[in-house]
Design a protein around this motif. Structure first.
Motif, PDB file in Angstrom:
ATOM      1  N   ARG A   9      42.489  30.753  40.828  1.00 43.66           N
ATOM      2  CA  ARG A   9      41.348  31.135  41.398  1.00 43.66           C
ATOM      3  C   ARG A   9      40.791  29.754  41.842  1.00 43.66           C
ATOM      4  O   ARG A   9      40.295  28.764  40.937  1.00 43.66           O
ATOM      5  N   LEU A  10      40.185  28.561  43.413  1.00 40.58           N
ATOM      6  CA  LEU A  10      40.052  27.558  43.599  1.00 40.58           C
ATOM      7  C   LEU A  10      38.400  28.030  43.225  1.00 40.58           C
ATOM      8  O   LEU A  10      37.964  28.732  44.026  1.00 40.58           O
ATOM      9  N   LEU A  11      37.597  26.989  42.936  1.00 36.63           N
ATOM     10  CA  LEU A  11      36.252  26.958  42.836  1.00 36.63           C
ATOM     11  C   LEU A  11      35.751  25.319  42.682  1.00 36.63           C
ATOM     12  O   LEU A  11      35.897  24.644  41.970  1.00 36.63           O
ATOM     13  N   GLU A  24      26.318  29.822  49.609  1.00 36.04           N
ATOM     14  CA  GLU A  24      26.911  28.457  50.841  1.00 36.04           C
ATOM     15  C   GLU A  24      26.923  26.822  49.881  1.00 36.04           C
ATOM     16  O   GLU A  24      27.706  25.874  50.403  1.00 36.04           O
ATOM     17  N   SER A  25      26.749  27.057  48.970  1.00 36.84           N
ATOM     18  CA  SER A  25      27.243  25.629  47.850  1.00 36.84           C
ATOM     19  C   SER A  25      28.354  25.625  47.312  1.00 36.84           C
ATOM     20  O   SER A  25      28.054  24.542  46.722  1.00 36.84           O
ATOM     21  N   TYR A  26      29.438  26.304  47.328  1.00 39.06           N
ATOM     22  CA  TYR A  26      30.519  26.538  46.562  1.00 39.06           C
ATOM     23  C   TYR A  26      31.620  27.215  47.027  1.00 39.06           C
ATOM     24  O   TYR A  26      31.082  28.013  48.603  1.00 39.06           O
ATOM     25  N   ARG A  27      32.667  26.841  47.282  1.00 35.20           N
ATOM     26  CA  ARG A  27      34.077  27.365  47.982  1.00 35.20           C
ATOM     27  C   ARG A  27      34.571  27.615  46.823  1.00 35.20           C
ATOM     28  O   ARG A  27      34.795  27.067  45.688  1.00 35.20           O
ATOM     29  N   TYR A  28      34.442  29.667  47.086  1.00 36.82           N
ATOM     30  CA  TYR A  28      35.643  30.214  45.911  1.00 36.82           C
ATOM     31  C   TYR A  28      36.354  30.605  46.571  1.00 36.82           C
ATOM     32  O   TYR A  28      36.875  31.799  47.618  1.00 36.82           O
ATOM     33  N   ARG A  64      47.469  31.709  37.912  1.00 39.48           N
ATOM     34  CA  ARG A  64      46.576  33.451  37.867  1.00 39.48           C
ATOM     35  C   ARG A  64      46.384  33.416  36.900  1.00 39.48           C
ATOM     36  O   ARG A  64      47.444  34.399  35.613  1.00 39.48           O
ATOM     37  N   PRO A  65      45.034  34.354  35.815  1.00 41.66           N
ATOM     38  CA  PRO A  65      43.897  34.404  36.495  1.00 41.66           C
ATOM     39  C   PRO A  65      43.292  33.616  36.604  1.00 41.66           C
ATOM     40  O   PRO A  65      41.558  33.917  37.039  1.00 41.66           O
ATOM     41  N   HIS A  66      43.326  32.458  36.196  1.00 38.94           N
ATOM     42  CA  HIS A  66      43.122  31.205  36.174  1.00 38.94           C
ATOM     43  C   HIS A  66      42.214  30.635  36.909  1.00 38.94           C
ATOM     44  O   HIS A  66      42.522  30.925  37.783  1.00 38.94           O
ATOM     45  N   LEU A  67      40.239  29.707  36.723  1.00 36.67           N
ATOM     46  CA  LEU A  67      40.429  29.248  37.285  1.00 36.67           C
ATOM     47  C   LEU A  67      40.806  27.828  37.259  1.00 36.67           C
ATOM     48  O   LEU A  67      41.205  26.907  37.186  1.00 36.67           O
ATOM     49  N   ILE A  68      40.568  27.255  38.830  1.00 34.72           N
ATOM     50  CA  ILE A  68      41.008  25.736  39.179  1.00 34.72           C
ATOM     51  C   ILE A  68      39.862  25.186  39.190  1.00 34.72           C
ATOM     52  O   ILE A  68      39.170  25.910  40.626  1.00 34.72           O
ATOM     53  N   VAL A 384      42.070  17.495  38.438  1.00 30.65           N
ATOM     54  CA  VAL A 384      42.142  19.277  38.189  1.00 30.65           C
ATOM     55  C   VAL A 384      41.980  20.496  37.348  1.00 30.65           C
ATOM     56  O   VAL A 384      42.294  19.569  35.907  1.00 30.65           O
ATOM     57  N   VAL A 385      40.761  20.828  37.120  1.00 30.98           N
ATOM     58  CA  VAL A 385      41.116  21.944  35.537  1.00 30.98           C
ATOM     59  C   VAL A 385      41.091  22.612  35.649  1.00 30.98           C
ATOM     60  O   VAL A 385      40.841  23.570  36.903  1.00 30.98           O
ATOM     61  N   ILE A 386      41.835  23.348  34.512  1.00 37.24           N
ATOM     62  CA  ILE A 386      41.973  25.220  35.194  1.00 37.24           C
ATOM     63  C   ILE A 386      41.824  25.941  33.409  1.00 37.24           C
ATOM     64  O   ILE A 386      41.965  25.422  32.156  1.00 37.24           O
ATOM     65  N   LEU A 387      40.434  26.858  34.409  1.00 41.31           N
ATOM     66  CA  LEU A 387      39.814  27.165  33.194  1.00 41.31           C
ATOM     67  C   LEU A 387      40.271  28.737  32.416  1.00 41.31           C
ATOM     68  O   LEU A 387      40.170  29.656  33.507  1.00 41.31           O
ATOM     69  N   ASN A 388      40.348  28.887  31.989  1.00 38.48           N
ATOM     70  CA  ASN A 388      40.637  30.383  30.841  1.00 38.48           C
ATOM     71  C   ASN A 388      38.583  30.876  30.131  1.00 38.48           C
ATOM     72  O   ASN A 388      38.643  30.518  28.943  1.00 38.48           O
ATOM     73  N   ALA A 389      38.259  32.034  30.902  1.00 40.15           N
ATOM     74  CA  ALA A 389      37.059  32.424  30.862  1.00 40.15           C
ATOM     75  C   ALA A 389      37.635  33.903  29.552  1.00 40.15           C
ATOM     76  O   ALA A 389      36.701  34.156  28.405  1.00 40.15           O
ATOM     77  N   ALA A 390      39.078  33.803  29.437  1.00 38.47           N
ATOM     78  CA  ALA A 390      39.350  34.637  27.999  1.00 38.47           C
ATOM     79  C   ALA A 390      40.387  33.636  27.041  1.00 38.47           C
ATOM     80  O   ALA A 390      41.185  34.667  26.619  1.00 38.47           O
ATOM     81  N   ALA A 391      39.540  32.187  26.761  1.00 40.69           N
ATOM     82  CA  ALA A 391      40.578  32.132  25.257  1.00 40.69           C
ATOM     83  C   ALA A 391      40.562  32.192  24.069  1.00 40.69           C
ATOM     84  O   ALA A 391      41.281  31.813  23.741  1.00 40.69           O
ATOM     85  N   THR A 392      39.778  33.062  24.015  1.00 41.41           N
ATOM     86  CA  THR A 392      39.558  33.259  22.287  1.00 41.41           C
ATOM     87  C   THR A 392      39.655  34.847  22.676  1.00 41.41           C
ATOM     88  O   THR A 392      38.815  35.665  23.134  1.00 41.41           O
ATOM     89  N   PRO A 393      39.766  35.111  21.061  1.00 43.30           N
ATOM     90  CA  PRO A 393      39.553  37.327  21.456  1.00 43.30           C
ATOM     91  C   PRO A 393      37.882  36.941  21.725  1.00 43.30           C
ATOM     92  O   PRO A 393      37.462  38.382  22.035  1.00 43.30           O
ATOM     93  N   ALA A 394      36.932  36.736  21.603  1.00 41.36           N
ATOM     94  CA  ALA A 394      35.468  37.424  21.019  1.00 41.36           C
ATOM     95  C   ALA A 394      35.991  36.928  23.130  1.00 41.36           C
ATOM     96  O   ALA A 394      34.160  38.052  23.374  1.00 41.36           O
ATOM     97  N   MET A 395      35.932  35.655  23.165  1.00 41.68           N
ATOM     98  CA  MET A 395      35.367  35.558  24.779  1.00 41.68           C
ATOM     99  C   MET A 395      36.484  36.434  25.764  1.00 41.68           C
ATOM    100  O   MET A 395      35.789  36.820  26.104  1.00 41.68           O
ATOM    101  N   ALA A 396      37.754  37.009  25.222  1.00 44.01           N
ATOM    102  CA  ALA A 396      38.258  37.802  25.733  1.00 44.01           C
ATOM    103  C   ALA A 396      37.423  38.875  25.894  1.00 44.01           C
ATOM    104  O   ALA A 396      37.226  39.992  26.813  1.00 44.01           O
TER     105      ALA A 396
END
Ligand code: GUN
Ligand code: ZN
Length: 435
Positions: A9-11, A24-28, A64-68, A384-396
């Motif tokens: 997912r590109l942001l 309008e301020s971002y591309r997703y 996928r499913p991470h953010l780029i 570029v950075v790849i981000l995982n919003a479910a990286a820890t059990p609490a985040m998941a």
């Protein structure tokens, strides 16, 4: 060179978000492709379209499913302060005199500077930061180690040898002539080599005599394209002492203005306690106030009026930064979490779109480098950075109930740290995996 195609997912941002619904301020791109070749982004957009343009032998990495996102930019930190973090002090001046100045004295030794430089870039990469603006120590050895290691890693870095000639231990003082000569040598040896940029770096007015400020002014005149970095209005005792040292100046900002250091390439760390006159002067000059939230809280320096400065009739340009080692985390996610909380205490809202804009395109614009970094545009550097919003059990667990992109970004900012950084690509090469 073999191409690399990232899928995920590109942001990226195209302008400063005006609200949480400012789409309008971002591309997703929910199924996006990012094609990198020879250190540069060559295609960016819907995966199917980018894939069609990729070479047959392109190496494909499915994130996928991470953010780029564009790699994070840290606008202010101190390379020789890695071992100063977590020093127990009552305030800025005590912290500087008791821990920071003695520690920086060690950087006269090349071997020490080289060892810390290795750790420094490891930490940046671990935390998804691909460009940073750093203070070295007063010693040329520290700048040499800083730039040599940046070149070895092919990172776009900005840094400078600190100029300081008073109010510090003998081992940490240069002279106006020495500061001038060594800065010139460092510019000749490192500026434009690899992806390095040299910044003119008078530490702050307390540690520079008027004669050294004049030497700094001479450098700024000779090298008008270079960034200038220094500290401004961080702590009440600092402000009082500074104004006593320069009694002819109207206020702290005016000291720098008198030496020609107030311009649109000047990065002023902190700027917490500016008067209206100072904020006007900053705005008119296009100078940048660099917010360092974890440091401001850790040292008890004060609450930076970020939103108030942004929405003035004469707005002040803003950067965000960790300020290691007054700051307590290398993570720009942790940094923006603390920035959010500071605005909460001031009765203001900092929405997550603004936070991610600031760490990427906003900081790039404040550095006048948005043609190279802070975006995922074709032709820009493949940092570029790849981000995982479910990286820890609490985040998941929390991620199970997240429904929108801003909610996901806010979760990442509130709970995330280096564990949420899946990978950091520097000039198109995966750099975290090899640490
Ligand atoms: N002001 C002058 N030097 C420094 C420094 O190293 N850290 C911080 N936070 N403020 C400063
Ligand atoms: Zn600083």
């Amino acid at each position: 060179m073999t191409q690399t195609l990232l899928r995920g997912r590109l942001l990226s941002f195209v302008s400063e978000p005006q609200s949480l619904t400012d789409s309008e301020s971002y591309r997703y791109e929910t199924d996006g492709g990012l094609l990198m070749d020879n250190g540069v982004i060559v295609e960016s957009g819907p995966y199917a379209e980018v894939k069609a343009k990729a070479a047959a032998d392109a190496v494909e990495i499915d994130h996928r499913p991470h953010l780029i996102m564009p790699g994070f930019i840290d606008m202010h930190l101190h390379f020789p302060q890695m071992q100063v973090i977590a020093s127990y002090a009552a305030n800025l001046l005590e912290w500087l005199n008791t821990y920071t100045f003695p520690e920086e004295c060690r950087f006269v030794e090349s071997a020490h500077a080289q060892r810390i430089a290795t750790h420094f870039y490891d930490e940046l990469i671990r935390h998804g930061t691909t460009t940073a603006v750093a203070y070295c120590s007063v010693h040329k050895t520290s700048a040499d180690a800083f730039f040599a290691e940046a070149m070895r890693r092919n990172m776009r870095m900005i840094g400078g040898k600190v100029m300081m000639d008073r109010n510090a231990p003998q081992g940490l003082l240069d002279t106006p002539q020495m500061g001038y000569d060594e800065t010139r040598e460092i510019i000749a040896e490192w500026h434009g080599k690899g992806r390095n940029h040299v910044a003119i770096t008078p530490r702050f007015a307390i540690t520079s005599t008027p004669a050294q400020m004049e030497a700094t002014q001479a450098l700024a005149r000779e090298f008008p394209d270079l960034h200038i970095q220094t500290h401004l209005s961080e702590n009440h005792d600092e402000i009082k002492f500074t104004c006593e040292l320069y009694p002819d100046a109207i206020d702290y900002t005016d000291i720098y203005a008198r030496y020609g250091l107030l311009g649109d390439k000047t990065l002023f760390g902190h700027c917490i306690h500016l008067s209206e006159r100072e904020a006007d002067a900053m705005s008119e000059a296009g100078a940048i106030a660099v917010h360092c939230p974890t440091s401001n809280l850790f040292l008890g320096s004060g609450l930076f009026p970020l939103k108030a400065l942004m929405r003035r009739d004469k707005p002040v340009r803003i950067g965000v930064a960790t300020d290691i080692g007054g700051g307590s985390s290398y993570s720009m996610l942790r940094t923006m979490d603390e920035a959010y909380k500071i605005q909460q205490l001031l009765g203001e809202r900092l929405n997550p779109l603004e936070s991610y804009y600031l760490m990427t395109l906003g900081n790039a614009q404040s550095l006048s480098l948005s043609d190279r970094i802070g975006t995922l545009d074709k032709g820009t550097d493949a940092d570029v950075v790849i981000l995982n919003a479910a990286a820890t059990p609490a985040m998941a667990l929390k991620m199970e109930v997240v429904k929108t992109l801003p909610e996901e970004l806010f979760l990442l900012q509130t709970m995330g740290d280096d564990r949420a950084i899946v990978e950091t690509y520097v000039a198109g090469v995966a750099a975290k995996a090899v640490l």
